[in-house]
Design a protein around this motif. Sequence first.
Motif, PDB file in Angstrom:
ATOM      1  N   ASP A 546      13.160 -12.877  41.255  1.00  0.00           N
ATOM      2  CA  ASP A 546      13.557 -12.791  39.853  1.00  0.00           C
ATOM      3  C   ASP A 546      14.998 -13.240  39.641  1.00  0.00           C
ATOM      4  OD1 ASP A 546      11.098 -11.896  39.172  1.00  0.00           O
ATOM      5  OD2 ASP A 546      11.628  -9.760  39.209  1.00  0.00           O
ATOM      6  N   PHE A 547      15.860 -12.975  40.645  1.00  0.00           N
ATOM      7  CA  PHE A 547      17.270 -13.311  40.489  1.00  0.00           C
ATOM      8  C   PHE A 547      17.504 -14.830  40.532  1.00  0.00           C
ATOM      9  CE2 PHE A 547      16.754 -12.138  45.061  1.00  0.00           C
ATOM     10  CZ  PHE A 547      17.008 -13.378  45.633  1.00  0.00           C
ATOM     11  N   ASP A 548      16.518 -15.571  40.961  1.00  0.00           N
ATOM     12  CA  ASP A 548      16.695 -17.009  41.154  1.00  0.00           C
ATOM     13  C   ASP A 548      16.295 -17.766  39.890  1.00  0.00           C
ATOM     14  OD1 ASP A 548      17.003 -19.540  42.097  1.00  0.00           O
ATOM     15  OD2 ASP A 548      15.756 -19.254  43.891  1.00  0.00           O
ATOM     16  N   THR A 549      17.307 -18.145  39.096  1.00  0.00           N
ATOM     17  CA  THR A 549      17.005 -18.816  37.825  1.00  0.00           C
ATOM     18  C   THR A 549      16.978 -20.335  37.990  1.00  0.00           C
ATOM     19  OG1 THR A 549      19.338 -18.748  37.335  1.00  0.00           O
ATOM     20  CG2 THR A 549      17.994 -16.970  36.419  1.00  0.00           C
ATOM     21  N   ARG A 550      17.173 -20.807  39.224  1.00  0.00           N
ATOM     22  CA  ARG A 550      17.120 -22.255  39.447  1.00  0.00           C
ATOM     23  C   ARG A 550      15.667 -22.722  39.335  1.00  0.00           C
ATOM     24  NH1 ARG A 550      19.677 -22.132  45.346  1.00  0.00           N
ATOM     25  NH2 ARG A 550      17.975 -20.638  45.532  1.00  0.00           N
ATOM     26  N   ARG A 551      15.463 -24.018  39.040  1.00  0.00           N
ATOM     27  CA  ARG A 551      14.119 -24.587  39.028  1.00  0.00           C
ATOM     28  C   ARG A 551      14.126 -25.876  39.832  1.00  0.00           C
ATOM     29  NH1 ARG A 551      13.352 -20.221  37.899  1.00  0.00           N
ATOM     30  NH2 ARG A 551      12.342 -19.289  36.092  1.00  0.00           N
ATOM     31  N   VAL A 552      13.095 -26.107  40.629  1.00  0.00           N
ATOM     32  CA  VAL A 552      13.023 -27.325  41.438  1.00  0.00           C
ATOM     33  C   VAL A 552      11.639 -27.950  41.280  1.00  0.00           C
ATOM     34  CG1 VAL A 552      14.704 -26.599  43.190  1.00  0.00           C
ATOM     35  CG2 VAL A 552      12.292 -25.967  43.462  1.00  0.00           C
ATOM     36  N   GLN A 553      11.556 -29.268  41.428  1.00  0.00           N
ATOM     37  CA  GLN A 553      10.238 -29.921  41.390  1.00  0.00           C
ATOM     38  C   GLN A 553       9.614 -29.965  42.771  1.00  0.00           C
ATOM     39  OE1 GLN A 553      10.931 -33.705  39.491  1.00  0.00           O
ATOM     40  NE2 GLN A 553      11.124 -32.759  37.485  1.00  0.00           N
ATOM     41  N   TYR A 554      10.490 -29.984  43.794  1.00  0.00           N
ATOM     42  CA  TYR A 554      10.025 -29.991  45.177  1.00  0.00           C
ATOM     43  C   TYR A 554      10.708 -28.857  45.911  1.00  0.00           C
ATOM     44  CZ  TYR A 554       7.478 -34.060  44.071  1.00  0.00           C
ATOM     45  OH  TYR A 554       6.551 -34.869  43.494  1.00  0.00           O
ATOM     46  N   ASN A 555       9.996 -28.232  46.827  1.00  0.00           N
ATOM     47  CA  ASN A 555      10.597 -27.104  47.537  1.00  0.00           C
ATOM     48  C   ASN A 555      10.252 -27.183  49.005  1.00  0.00           C
ATOM     49  OD1 ASN A 555      12.093 -24.788  47.872  1.00  0.00           O
ATOM     50  ND2 ASN A 555      10.510 -23.400  47.133  1.00  0.00           N
ATOM     51  N   CYS A 556      11.071 -26.508  49.803  1.00  0.00           N
ATOM     52  CA  CYS A 556      10.921 -26.520  51.247  1.00  0.00           C
ATOM     53  C   CYS A 556      10.335 -25.168  51.653  1.00  0.00           C
ATOM     54  CB  CYS A 556      12.300 -26.708  51.852  1.00  0.00           C
ATOM     55  SG  CYS A 556      12.276 -26.978  53.607  1.00  0.00           S
ATOM     56  N   VAL A 557       9.171 -25.165  52.235  1.00  0.00           N
ATOM     57  CA  VAL A 557       8.459 -23.930  52.539  1.00  0.00           C
ATOM     58  C   VAL A 557       7.887 -24.027  53.955  1.00  0.00           C
ATOM     59  CG1 VAL A 557       6.701 -22.321  51.701  1.00  0.00           C
ATOM     60  CG2 VAL A 557       7.831 -23.820  50.081  1.00  0.00           C
ATOM     61  N   SER A 558       7.705 -22.862  54.600  1.00  0.00           N
ATOM     62  CA  SER A 558       7.146 -22.830  55.949  1.00  0.00           C
ATOM     63  C   SER A 558       5.974 -21.872  56.025  1.00  0.00           C
ATOM     64  CB  SER A 558       8.197 -22.362  56.957  1.00  0.00           C
ATOM     65  OG  SER A 558       9.321 -23.205  56.933  1.00  0.00           O
ATOM     66  N   GLY A 559       5.014 -22.151  56.898  1.00  0.00           N
ATOM     67  CA  GLY A 559       3.878 -21.254  57.096  1.00  0.00           C
ATOM     68  C   GLY A 559       2.669 -22.036  57.576  1.00  0.00           C
ATOM     69  N   THR A 560       1.660 -21.326  58.088  1.00  0.00           N
ATOM     70  CA  THR A 560       0.414 -22.028  58.427  1.00  0.00           C
ATOM     71  C   THR A 560      -0.265 -22.506  57.146  1.00  0.00           C
ATOM     72  OG1 THR A 560      -0.756 -19.927  58.545  1.00  0.00           O
ATOM     73  CG2 THR A 560       0.005 -20.842  60.621  1.00  0.00           C
ATOM     74  N   SER A 561       0.123 -21.921  56.002  1.00  0.00           N
ATOM     75  CA  SER A 561      -0.349 -22.439  54.714  1.00  0.00           C
ATOM     76  C   SER A 561       0.067 -23.885  54.526  1.00  0.00           C
ATOM     77  CB  SER A 561       0.253 -21.635  53.562  1.00  0.00           C
ATOM     78  OG  SER A 561      -0.407 -20.421  53.406  1.00  0.00           O
ATOM     79  N   MET A 562       1.176 -24.271  55.125  1.00  0.00           N
ATOM     80  CA  MET A 562       1.692 -25.637  54.965  1.00  0.00           C
ATOM     81  C   MET A 562       1.073 -26.584  55.999  1.00  0.00           C
ATOM     82  SD  MET A 562       3.687 -23.387  53.567  1.00  0.00           S
ATOM     83  CE  MET A 562       3.047 -23.482  51.911  1.00  0.00           C
ATOM     84  N   SER A 563       0.754 -26.063  57.190  1.00  0.00           N
ATOM     85  CA  SER A 563       0.151 -26.943  58.204  1.00  0.00           C
ATOM     86  C   SER A 563      -1.314 -27.229  57.866  1.00  0.00           C
ATOM     87  CB  SER A 563       0.280 -26.323  59.598  1.00  0.00           C
ATOM     88  OG  SER A 563      -0.298 -25.035  59.657  1.00  0.00           O
ATOM     89  N   CYS A 564      -2.005 -26.248  57.292  1.00  0.00           N
ATOM     90  CA  CYS A 564      -3.428 -26.412  56.951  1.00  0.00           C
ATOM     91  C   CYS A 564      -3.666 -27.647  56.070  1.00  0.00           C
ATOM     92  CB  CYS A 564      -3.923 -25.114  56.312  1.00  0.00           C
ATOM     93  SG  CYS A 564      -5.441 -25.236  55.361  1.00  0.00           S
ATOM     94  N   PRO A 565      -2.937 -27.815  54.941  1.00  0.00           N
ATOM     95  CA  PRO A 565      -3.230 -28.988  54.106  1.00  0.00           C
ATOM     96  C   PRO A 565      -2.837 -30.313  54.750  1.00  0.00           C
ATOM     97  CG  PRO A 565      -1.380 -27.744  53.204  1.00  0.00           C
ATOM     98  CD  PRO A 565      -1.956 -26.915  54.307  1.00  0.00           C
ATOM     99  N   HIS A 566      -1.950 -30.320  55.747  1.00  0.00           N
ATOM    100  CA  HIS A 566      -1.718 -31.569  56.484  1.00  0.00           C
ATOM    101  C   HIS A 566      -3.041 -32.020  57.104  1.00  0.00           C
ATOM    102  CE1 HIS A 566       2.680 -30.797  56.329  1.00  0.00           C
ATOM    103  NE2 HIS A 566       2.774 -32.096  56.544  1.00  0.00           N
ATOM    104  N   VAL A 567      -3.738 -31.066  57.729  1.00  0.00           N
ATOM    105  CA  VAL A 567      -5.010 -31.418  58.368  1.00  0.00           C
ATOM    106  C   VAL A 567      -6.064 -31.742  57.299  1.00  0.00           C
ATOM    107  CG1 VAL A 567      -6.847 -30.572  59.884  1.00  0.00           C
ATOM    108  CG2 VAL A 567      -4.453 -30.183  60.477  1.00  0.00           C
ATOM    109  N   SER A 568      -6.030 -31.048  56.157  1.00  0.00           N
ATOM    110  CA  SER A 568      -6.991 -31.364  55.088  1.00  0.00           C
ATOM    111  C   SER A 568      -6.828 -32.817  54.642  1.00  0.00           C
ATOM    112  CB  SER A 568      -6.779 -30.445  53.883  1.00  0.00           C
ATOM    113  OG  SER A 568      -6.785 -29.103  54.289  1.00  0.00           O
ATOM    114  N   GLY A 569      -5.582 -33.272  54.525  1.00  0.00           N
ATOM    115  CA  GLY A 569      -5.320 -34.656  54.133  1.00  0.00           C
ATOM    116  C   GLY A 569      -5.847 -35.626  55.189  1.00  0.00           C
ATOM    117  N   ILE A 570      -5.657 -35.282  56.440  1.00  0.00           N
ATOM    118  CA  ILE A 570      -6.118 -36.133  57.536  1.00  0.00           C
ATOM    119  C   ILE A 570      -7.651 -36.166  57.555  1.00  0.00           C
ATOM    120  CG2 ILE A 570      -6.186 -36.315  60.059  1.00  0.00           C
ATOM    121  CD1 ILE A 570      -3.247 -35.021  59.884  1.00  0.00           C
ATOM    122  N   VAL A 571      -8.277 -35.031  57.274  1.00  0.00           N
ATOM    123  CA  VAL A 571      -9.744 -34.982  57.193  1.00  0.00           C
ATOM    124  C   VAL A 571     -10.220 -35.918  56.071  1.00  0.00           C
ATOM    125  CG1 VAL A 571     -11.717 -33.512  56.589  1.00  0.00           C
ATOM    126  CG2 VAL A 571     -10.006 -32.691  58.215  1.00  0.00           C
ATOM    127  N   GLY A 572      -9.480 -35.956  54.966  1.00  0.00           N
ATOM    128  CA  GLY A 572      -9.823 -36.867  53.864  1.00  0.00           C
ATOM    129  C   GLY A 572      -9.832 -38.315  54.347  1.00  0.00           C
TER     130      GLY A 572
END
Length: 772
Positions: A546-572
């Motif tokens: 809530d304290f973060d009033t900044r807004r970004v169009q792109y963000n840097c995030v980490s997790g297996t949530s992020m690795s999963c769609p890399h493989v989804s794209g490759i499967v495509g």
Amino acid sequence: MRASSANPLCLLSFLLFSALLYRPTFAAKRSYVVYLGAHSHGSEVSLTDLDRARDTHYDFLGSCLGSKDKAKDAIFYSYTRHINGFAAILEDEEAIRLAKNPKVASVFLNRGRKLHTTRSWDFMGLENNGVIPSGSIWKKARFGENIIIGNLDTGVWPESKSFSDEGMGPIPSKWKGVCQNGADASFHCNRKLVGARYFNKGYASIVGHLNSTYDSPRDHEGHGSHTLSTAGGNFVSDANVFGYGNGTAKGGSPNARVAAYKVCFPPVNGNECFDADILAAFDMAIQDGVDVLSVSLGGDAVPFFNDSVAIGSFHAVKHGIAVVCSAGNSGPEDGTVSNVAAWQITVGASTMDRQFPSYAILGNKMRFKGESLSFKALPRNKFFPIMSSLEAKAAHADPTDAQLCKAGSLDRVKAKGKILVCLRGDNARVDKGQEAALAGAVGMVLANNDLSGNEIIADPHVFPATHITYSDGLAVFRYLNSTKTPMAYITHPSTQLDTKPAPFMAAFSSKGPNTITPEILKPDITAPGVSIIAAYTESQGPTNQDFDTRRVQYNCVSGTSMSCPHVSGIVGLLKTLHPDWSPAAIRSAIMTTARTRDNEVKPMTNASHLKATPFSYGAGHVQPNRAMDPGLVYDLKTTDYLDLMCALGYTKPQIEKFSETPYKCPTKNISLTDFNYPSITVPNLNGSITVTRTVKNVGSPATYMAQVFKLAGVSVVVRPKTLTFNKIGEEKSFKVILKSKKGSVANDYVFGQLKWSDGKHYVRSPIVVKTI
Ligand SMILES: *[C@@H]1O[C@H](CO)[C@@H](O)[C@H](O)[C@H]1NC(C)=O
Ligand SMILES: *[C@@H]1O[C@H](CO)[C@@H](O)[C@H](O)[C@H]1NC(C)=O
Ligand SMILES: *[C@@H]1O[C@H](CO)[C@@H](O)[C@H](O)[C@H]1NC(C)=O
Ligand SMILES: *[C@@H]1O[C@H](CO)[C@@H](O)[C@H](O)[C@H]1NC(C)=O
Ligand SMILES: *[C@@H]1O[C@H](CO)[C@@H](O)[C@H](O)[C@H]1NC(C)=O
Ligand SMILES: *[C@@H]1O[C@H](CO)[C@@H](O)[C@H](O)[C@H]1NC(C)=O
Ligand SMILES: *[C@@H]1O[C@H](CO)[C@@H](O)[C@H](O)[C@H]1NC(C)=O
């Protein structure tokens, strides 16, 4: 799902659930899923079929509750397309009674699950500094043209440039989905974002009435936009986070069409995505005509019939849709992997060769390389007093809380003007920075604990801060102890490429063994999941606080949530190249062509810089350009999965319901170790065992030779040693005989590898054995 010691909202993601969090609000009425198996109507479903199926559910539950009207009140979802079943508010006794009915496959509580730029494609060889080499799978697979990727997540931010349809042709005619914008008139789809839907009745059955802001597929959290754009976002130049990591954002299948299925909402007791909604989304996505489903969420591993993601994935795979799931962020402990069904593609997370270094420089001239995406910086070369946050403890606060820089634990007078050293763990990393900033500190050095080792994460902290490794943290504390006037400064972050070693496994990435079916190695594969830049929501700031009033169009995030769609794209991409391959053949191609060495050509390590094992990375790190031409595949059909379930002891009536077509369990169970998986796992080797596998030739005619990389204390013999294929599609079987040698260590897993090669292709399978 987001990593434990990590920021729950920023930066480590995979949506998990823990059982028994939900208490009934009154008596014993709770939200349940009643799973009835498959529908008997075929794939071409008419509106009459849907009505009839719904009516059958009313009749069926009505006969149990004593009135059809009561059933209509109780049921809030009818799964009428491919998955047969319903979700309803029931008394516990009613649920127990239903579970005993022979028409029912399973009854389970509607429980919650957790949510688990661009340099990554460069790192995997799809491009080279923006130039796409001729051997790139992108060129060969036309960037995933006309593939449709669906994503079960927090929805999508449709205004993101990653989902612009500029230059895209008409929507493929196979697409049957819709843009369900509900109460959100500003939400729109286009020729890129071809569909969006939301499923919130299961969530509502837990939290109570929802207002109209929930009736929209819009992503207010960021997770869904990030994952969907990683899988299939198009080319967007000038994408960066506060200027860092500047480059062209793109998904794995940049020319694919994408569809968002919103099933995750603000957390209740730490869970954001509910079973009843997940099943409804799977049922609809199959009908809509997606080719790939990306599912970056999950819970503790539970038996398949009680697991909405496993059930939904099974129905999707049966229809030829590949389902890619995140492994979870509960590492580095063993046995933490989720999404462990044999029909899912389960993805762990590792680093790539990009860092955002920001140095902590001490008064004694020692320099420690940390990482950060802080926009605000300290003045160059100016030293500030540095101290442990424990020394800035507020009078009333708990010392551990102060060490962790938890909210309200720091004293404003003591912290003012200082750089504080805070420890990682418990609360979100960016929240620690916020607490230090609120207490008047000028900067923060965030030090890892033992468990997180060398895994450091570049976060968009609200003030100057850097995140350092465990061993560097110890050195900083030694310095604090060594002098009366410790001083330090923190350098402005920069973007650094070609860092070594890479990849190494993220400490948060969940690990095997598979607790539900130890014979199936999970995760299957690892892909980039640390500091990934992709599209974000603009309805919250990059730290999601809530304290973060900044807004970004792109963000840097980490997790297996992020690795999963890399493989989804490759499967495509693989689906574009090989439309006739089954989801199992695609998974096999990805697994057998993976690499297990890093960019120093040394065995891939974990976050403590020690050798990692297949329990972390499965078959290894994905190599998309190799996966398009694997030579041989280990294929599987729907009946193979059903045979596996028979051998696992699921009751025949349960399994027979899973299948639309008549199916009977084999008269003799298959051996679990003979299940035709691209990895070999024997969790209980007693003397010796013979394992059978069948490979299918998907390359030109060739002769393959077997080679085995030894396992400590276990001998391995392959028969026959050579396999000759004369045509495409030809199948050949072989046996692997494993024998424990005298003096082998009992009750410890050992790891090796089987490799088939014709001199051009290398078809690798990990071998994992525990001797009893
Ligand atoms: C499945 O869920 C039901 C209902 O919550 C529970 O009674 C049953 O024990 C669960 N089954 C397993 C195998 O966990
Ligand atoms: C809907 O509920 C949410 C949270 O429960 C609240 O933040 C929001 O303001 C509400 N919106 C409307 C239109 O009432
Ligand atoms: C990002 O890179 C582009 C192209 O090189 C350049 O035009 C732009 O100014 C850069 N943006 C930032 C914020 O560095
Ligand atoms: C620094 O001193 C504190 C308090 O005396 C002690 O607990 C801690 O272990 C010391 N740290 C190091 C790294 O020497
Ligand atoms: C790395 O592997 C070693 C050996 O298995 C283990 O002791 C250590 O905890 C692991 N570290 C991480 C961060 O996974
Ligand atoms: C197959 O194995 C399961 C689980 O061990 C067992 O319950 C079942 O009876 C077996 N079926 C046959 C035909 O042996
Ligand atoms: C291992 O095999 C031997 C010989 O067949 C048998 O006597 C023993 O019970 C087995 N041990 C276990 C733990 O199954």
